[in-house]
Design a protein around this motif. Structure first.
Motif, PDB file in Angstrom:
ATOM      1  N   ASN A   1       0.876  -1.179   0.000  1.00  0.00           N
ATOM      2  CA  ASN A   1       0.000   0.000   0.000  1.00  0.00           C
ATOM      3  C   ASN A   1       0.908   1.222   0.000  1.00  0.00           C
ATOM      4  N   ILE A   2       1.037   1.871  -1.143  1.00  0.00           N
ATOM      5  CA  ILE A   2       1.999   2.945  -1.317  1.00  0.00           C
ATOM      6  C   ILE A   2       1.313   4.307  -1.330  1.00  0.00           C
ATOM      7  N   VAL A   3       1.905   5.264  -0.607  1.00  0.00           N
ATOM      8  CA  VAL A   3       1.456   6.652  -0.660  1.00  0.00           C
ATOM      9  C   VAL A   3       2.678   7.517  -0.944  1.00  0.00           C
ATOM     10  N   THR A   4       2.555   8.429  -1.900  1.00  0.00           N
ATOM     11  CA  THR A   4       3.611   9.401  -2.138  1.00  0.00           C
ATOM     12  C   THR A   4       3.130  10.765  -1.661  1.00  0.00           C
ATOM     13  N   ILE A   5       3.912  11.384  -0.800  1.00  0.00           N
ATOM     14  CA  ILE A   5       3.626  12.741  -0.336  1.00  0.00           C
ATOM     15  C   ILE A   5       4.508  13.689  -1.132  1.00  0.00           C
ATOM     16  N   GLY A   6       3.892  14.633  -1.831  1.00  0.00           N
ATOM     17  CA  GLY A   6       4.649  15.574  -2.640  1.00  0.00           C
ATOM     18  C   GLY A   6       5.216  14.920  -3.888  1.00  0.00           C
ATOM     19  N   SER A   7       6.259  15.543  -4.418  1.00  0.00           N
ATOM     20  CA  SER A   7       6.921  15.039  -5.621  1.00  0.00           C
ATOM     21  C   SER A   7       8.358  14.658  -5.283  1.00  0.00           C
ATOM     22  N   LYS A   8       9.025  14.054  -6.238  1.00  0.00           N
ATOM     23  CA  LYS A   8      10.399  13.591  -6.020  1.00  0.00           C
ATOM     24  C   LYS A   8      11.369  14.749  -5.851  1.00  0.00           C
ATOM     25  N   GLY A   9      11.117  15.837  -6.499  1.00  0.00           N
ATOM     26  CA  GLY A   9      12.004  16.995  -6.451  1.00  0.00           C
ATOM     27  C   GLY A   9      11.895  17.776  -7.740  1.00  0.00           C
ATOM     28  N   GLU A  10      11.903  19.113  -7.623  1.00  0.00           N
ATOM     29  CA  GLU A  10      11.773  19.981  -8.785  1.00  0.00           C
ATOM     30  C   GLU A  10      10.505  19.663  -9.584  1.00  0.00           C
ATOM     31  N   GLY A  11       9.470  19.237  -8.853  1.00  0.00           N
ATOM     32  CA  GLY A  11       8.199  18.944  -9.499  1.00  0.00           C
ATOM     33  C   GLY A  11       8.142  17.630 -10.246  1.00  0.00           C
ATOM     34  N   LYS A  12       9.221  16.857 -10.220  1.00  0.00           N
ATOM     35  CA  LYS A  12       9.243  15.579 -10.933  1.00  0.00           C
ATOM     36  C   LYS A  12       8.490  14.508 -10.138  1.00  0.00           C
ATOM     37  N   PRO A  13       7.746  13.660 -10.821  1.00  0.00           N
ATOM     38  CA  PRO A  13       6.977  12.635 -10.112  1.00  0.00           C
ATOM     39  C   PRO A  13       7.853  11.482  -9.640  1.00  0.00           C
TER      40      PRO A  13
ATOM     41  N   LEU B   1       7.032  -4.999 -14.400  1.00  0.00           N
ATOM     42  CA  LEU B   1       6.429  -4.926 -15.733  1.00  0.00           C
ATOM     43  C   LEU B   1       6.475  -3.517 -16.293  1.00  0.00           C
ATOM     44  N   GLY B   2       6.474  -2.530 -15.413  1.00  0.00           N
ATOM     45  CA  GLY B   2       6.471  -1.135 -15.827  1.00  0.00           C
ATOM     46  C   GLY B   2       6.375  -0.241 -14.618  1.00  0.00           C
ATOM     47  N   ALA B   3       6.262   1.055 -14.854  1.00  0.00           N
ATOM     48  CA  ALA B   3       6.240   2.018 -13.753  1.00  0.00           C
ATOM     49  C   ALA B   3       5.113   3.018 -13.944  1.00  0.00           C
ATOM     50  N   VAL B   4       4.641   3.549 -12.825  1.00  0.00           N
ATOM     51  CA  VAL B   4       3.571   4.546 -12.818  1.00  0.00           C
ATOM     52  C   VAL B   4       4.106   5.813 -12.168  1.00  0.00           C
ATOM     53  N   GLU B   5       3.846   6.963 -12.770  1.00  0.00           N
ATOM     54  CA  GLU B   5       4.281   8.232 -12.198  1.00  0.00           C
ATOM     55  C   GLU B   5       3.263   8.727 -11.186  1.00  0.00           C
ATOM     56  N   MET B   6       3.766   9.272 -10.048  1.00  0.00           N
ATOM     57  CA  MET B   6       2.869   9.671  -8.972  1.00  0.00           C
ATOM     58  C   MET B   6       3.350  10.928  -8.258  1.00  0.00           C
ATOM     59  N   VAL B   7       2.425  11.825  -7.977  1.00  0.00           N
ATOM     60  CA  VAL B   7       2.637  12.995  -7.128  1.00  0.00           C
ATOM     61  C   VAL B   7       1.422  13.112  -6.219  1.00  0.00           C
ATOM     62  N   ASP B   8       1.642  13.145  -4.910  1.00  0.00           N
ATOM     63  CA  ASP B   8       0.527  13.213  -3.967  1.00  0.00           C
ATOM     64  C   ASP B   8      -0.549  12.194  -4.341  1.00  0.00           C
ATOM     65  N   ALA B   9      -0.150  10.949  -4.367  1.00  0.00           N
ATOM     66  CA  ALA B   9      -1.057   9.897  -4.835  1.00  0.00           C
ATOM     67  C   ALA B   9      -0.867   8.626  -4.016  1.00  0.00           C
ATOM     68  N   THR B  10      -1.730   7.671  -4.273  1.00  0.00           N
ATOM     69  CA  THR B  10      -1.631   6.379  -3.600  1.00  0.00           C
ATOM     70  C   THR B  10      -1.872   5.276  -4.620  1.00  0.00           C
ATOM     71  N   ILE B  11      -1.224   4.154  -4.422  1.00  0.00           N
ATOM     72  CA  ILE B  11      -1.352   3.033  -5.349  1.00  0.00           C
ATOM     73  C   ILE B  11      -1.281   1.731  -4.555  1.00  0.00           C
ATOM     74  N   VAL B  12      -2.120   0.782  -4.930  1.00  0.00           N
ATOM     75  CA  VAL B  12      -2.155  -0.518  -4.251  1.00  0.00           C
ATOM     76  C   VAL B  12      -2.259  -1.610  -5.304  1.00  0.00           C
ATOM     77  N   THR B  13      -1.434  -2.623  -5.177  1.00  0.00           N
ATOM     78  CA  THR B  13      -1.540  -3.789  -6.052  1.00  0.00           C
ATOM     79  C   THR B  13      -2.012  -4.980  -5.240  1.00  0.00           C
ATOM     80  N   SER B  14      -3.059  -5.619  -5.729  1.00  0.00           N
ATOM     81  CA  SER B  14      -3.550  -6.874  -5.138  1.00  0.00           C
ATOM     82  C   SER B  14      -3.232  -7.995  -6.112  1.00  0.00           C
ATOM     83  N   GLY B  15      -2.536  -9.022  -5.629  1.00  0.00           N
ATOM     84  CA  GLY B  15      -2.141 -10.104  -6.524  1.00  0.00           C
ATOM     85  C   GLY B  15      -2.327 -11.468  -5.904  1.00  0.00           C
ATOM     86  N   VAL B  16      -2.666 -12.439  -6.734  1.00  0.00           N
ATOM     87  CA  VAL B  16      -2.852 -13.794  -6.224  1.00  0.00           C
ATOM     88  C   VAL B  16      -1.512 -14.430  -5.842  1.00  0.00           C
TER      89      VAL B  16
END
Length: 335
Positions: A201-213, A229-244
């Motif tokens: 259960n991931i939460v990102t607060i703010g951005s990485k730096g200089e506005g970069k996600p 498999l790949g990456a998702v860009e996030m700023v002030d966001a949350t992401i959750v993966t549910s897997g079998v």
């Protein structure tokens, strides 16, 4: 019987791609603890070490408090008391009531595919022990009869199970709820740049730096967190993966995973290995539940469910590692 056990690594659970430099003027301060049956990691990027450590202490204290409130296995927790009250009403904390009511809401929305009264069923399965086995069929049939979120009665500050044999299990919702509360604790402590990982259960607060996600990696199923498999860009966001693939064992040449169908008591069967749900910061609880719901419903029914949910994005990973994005989700392929 062959048992396949997932190792717990002291790394961010979804293979977060984070450069440890360039995130601000302060050195990152990170801490991990085993909480909520997983490794929880919090990294702060914008505070001096003493300030960051104080914020981390408050955050992990928050996790511990909620675990002691919402865990079905912690003796004395609100959930433990409800499960052992023989159907009688139990006075609970306001936060516990909030989680229970959220669970009931999603029980209705999913037509019972997400059900917080699945505890009697989940108690029969052991996906993390040294000798897991498929439960007795008759025991499962008996346990399934107790599963019905409509048997949860809430009144004032009390909660009860109208079926004394029913059992609450908030495992599909608690981490998301706690992630949102930890976010609030950190921001109150002055944190403006951080990553929270409560076992996926991931939460990102703010951005990485200089506005970069931030770039958050999505794990390839069954890769033991070694491939993405790949990456998702996030700023002030949350992401959750549910897997079998998160907890499973093999018996008789068949894999049994922890995502249980409340209608049958057995692991759900469809063409999906994982579902990733992304939303704005503060919605980790919804992402947590929706990941499980969508994994159980399958892709087409999930499309219908998510169609009317503004700001909720999703990526479905099938058994051939094909990624299907919906609602504006963008997964950048791994180079």
């Amino acid at each position: 019987m062959k048992f396949i056990k997932k190792s717990l690594l002291l790394v961010v659970c979804m293979c977060i791609i984070i450069t440890q430099t360039g995130c601000g003027s302060e050195e990152p301060v990170s801490e991990n603890q085993f909480r909520l049956d997983t490794i929880c990691t919090i990294t702060i990027y914008d505070l001096k070490k003493s300030q960051a450590q104080d914020a981390l202490d408050k955050a992990f204290a928050c996790i511990k408090d909620y675990e002691n409130m919402l865990s079905k296995t912690v003796e004395g927790s609100d959930v433990y008391k409800i499960n052992h009250a023989g159907g009688k009403p139990v006075a609970v904390h306001g936060e516990t009531m909030e989680v229970i009511q959220k669970g009931i809401e999603y029980g209705k929305l999913s037509q019972g595919m997400f059900d917080i009264t699945i505890g009697a069923v989940s108690d029969l399965w052991d996906f993390t022990g040294n000798n897991p086995r498929v439960p007795d069929e008759e025991q499962l049939k008996k346990a399934v009869k107790t599963v019905d979120y409509r048997k949860v009665k809430v009144e004032g500050d009390t909660a009860a199970l109208t079926d004394k044999d029913a059992r609450l299990d908030l495992g599909g919702i608690a981490k998301g709820y706690i992630a949102d509360r930890v976010t609030e604790v950190l921001e109150k402590a002055g944190v403006k740049k951080a990553i929270i990982d409560l076992g996926g259960n991931i939460v990102t607060i703010g951005s990485k730096g200089e506005g970069k996600p931030w770039k958050i990696g999505i794990e390839r199923p069954y890769s033991d967190r070694s491939e993405i498999l790949g990456a998702v860009e996030m700023v002030d966001a949350t992401i959750v993966t549910s897997g079998v693939y998160e907890r499973y064992f093999e018996a008789g040449g068949k894999l049994y995973h922890h995502v249980l169908n409340p209608k049958t008591g057995y692991p759900i069967e469809n063409n999906l290995d994982a579902v990733t749900i992304k939303a704005g910061k503060g919605q980790s609880v919804d992402c947590d539940i929706l990941g499980t719901v969508c994994l159980m419903l399958g892709m087409e029914k999930s499309r219908e469910l998510l169609a009317g949910m503004d700001g909720i994005q999703a990526a479905f990973i099938d058994k051939n590692d094909k990624v299907t994005e919906i609602n504006g989700m963008k997964v950048m392929p791994e180079k």
